[in-house]
Design a protein around this motif. Structure first.
Motif, mmCIF file in Angstrom:
data_model
loop_
_atom_site.group_PDB
_atom_site.id
_atom_site.type_symbol
_atom_site.label_atom_id
_atom_site.label_comp_id
_atom_site.label_asym_id
_atom_site.label_seq_id
_atom_site.Cartn_x
_atom_site.Cartn_y
_atom_site.Cartn_z
ATOM 1 N N ILE A 1 3.692 -1.012 -23.464
ATOM 2 C CA ILE A 1 3.587 -1.347 -24.880
ATOM 3 C C ILE A 1 3.391 -0.055 -25.671
ATOM 4 C CG2 ILE A 1 2.284 -2.601 -26.641
ATOM 5 C CD1 ILE A 1 1.426 -4.560 -24.411
ATOM 6 N N LYS B 1 4.272 -4.106 -17.609
ATOM 7 C CA LYS B 1 4.481 -3.996 -19.055
ATOM 8 C C LYS B 1 4.186 -2.586 -19.562
ATOM 9 C CE LYS B 1 5.144 -8.475 -20.069
ATOM 10 N NZ LYS B 1 6.309 -9.008 -20.802
ATOM 11 N N GLU C 1 6.893 -4.193 -27.189
ATOM 12 C CA GLU C 1 6.480 -4.681 -25.874
ATOM 13 C C GLU C 1 7.696 -4.686 -24.940
ATOM 14 O OE1 GLU C 1 5.147 -8.964 -24.041
ATOM 15 O OE2 GLU C 1 4.325 -8.400 -26.005
#
Length: 254
Positions: free
Chosen positions: A142, A140, A249
């Motif tokens: 962000i 991920k 995100e």
């Protein structure tokens, strides 16, 4: 010859402790979101990209296996180290470097977070490609940052007061620009949140030690703004105003 990176280092090194105590940076819906998000990643290798005084790092350290706090400013990193020691957070490592040149191995981090840093990056595209390289597949990224509303008059007003206040400012990008940058770097968009960010003029100025002549220029520019601009940014008589910020995100799928 002074480079942009020198300017960023100079601007933020002098104010490192001010950012540690800044309410804008120490609290907010974005940090609450992050704390909740990280409960699902107890074994994560985490990068706080452009960590500043370390607010993201301190939250992450309580949730994940290990945090790397990465920043251009030695003074900011010293504040992170001291505060982590005071809070008995033993799983934070500090590393100094540029956004455009990451010293980490390919596919190293499970989660990368950048909060209120990207509008200072000299080359956003190159920086995001580097972040893509060091993020694990399915990892991920962000991004949390102030964004421009996009409409030209509002955009020019925002960029002007930001640049007058902070000479290391590059650009508050629009949501559309962010989606393009991230897609071109190889990330897919999972979720977008928009929030409004109130900024108290006095502390906003003092945090960057903006020279008085530039403070005066900002106030003159604010007063001369159209009523539509004043309404959008909720401009107050003391110069306080409200900006847009977004949490984007994303995921590395390859």
């Amino acid at each position: 010859m002074t480079t942009h990176h020198d300017k960023v280092n100079q601007q933020f090194g002098q104010q490192a402790n001010a950012y540690l105590t800044s309410k804008v940076h120490a609290q907010g819906a974005d940090l609450e979101y992050l704390a909740s998000f990280l409960t699902n990643y107890p074994n994560a290798e985490f990068l706080d990209m452009g960590c500043g005084a370390g607010h993201v790092s301190f939250i992450a350290a309580k949730q994940v296996k290990h945090v790397t706090a990465y920043d251009l400013s030695e003074q900011m990193l010293a504040v992170v180290e001291q505060t982590a020691d005071e809070r008995n957070l033993k799983n934070i490592t500090t590393v100094q470097g540029y956004a455009e040149h990451q010293p980490f191995d390919d596919n190293y981090f499970d989660i990368v977070v950048s909060r209120y840093s990207a509008h200072h990056w000299q080359d956003v595209g190159k920086s995001l490609r580097e972040l893509h390289r060091i993020t694990k597949p399915n990892g991920k990224l962000i991004i949390m940052d102030v964004v421009s509303p996009g409409q030209p008059v509002l955009d020019i007003w925002l960029q002007t007061i930001e640049a007058l206040r902070d000479t290391s400012h590059v650009r508050d990008y629009t949501p559309g620009e962010w989606l393009t940058f991230l897609s071109e770097a190889g990330f897919t968009i999972d979720k977008i949140q928009r929030h409004r960010l109130p900024l108290i003029f006095d502390s906003w100025i003092k945090r960057m030690r903006t020279p008085n002549n530039l403070v005066d220029a900002i106030r003159i520019y604010q007063i001369s703004a159209s009523q539509d601009t004043k309404s959008y940014f909720e401009l107050q008589s003391d110069g306080s105003f409200t900006s847009d910020m977004m949490i984007i995100e994303t995921q590395k799928v390859i």
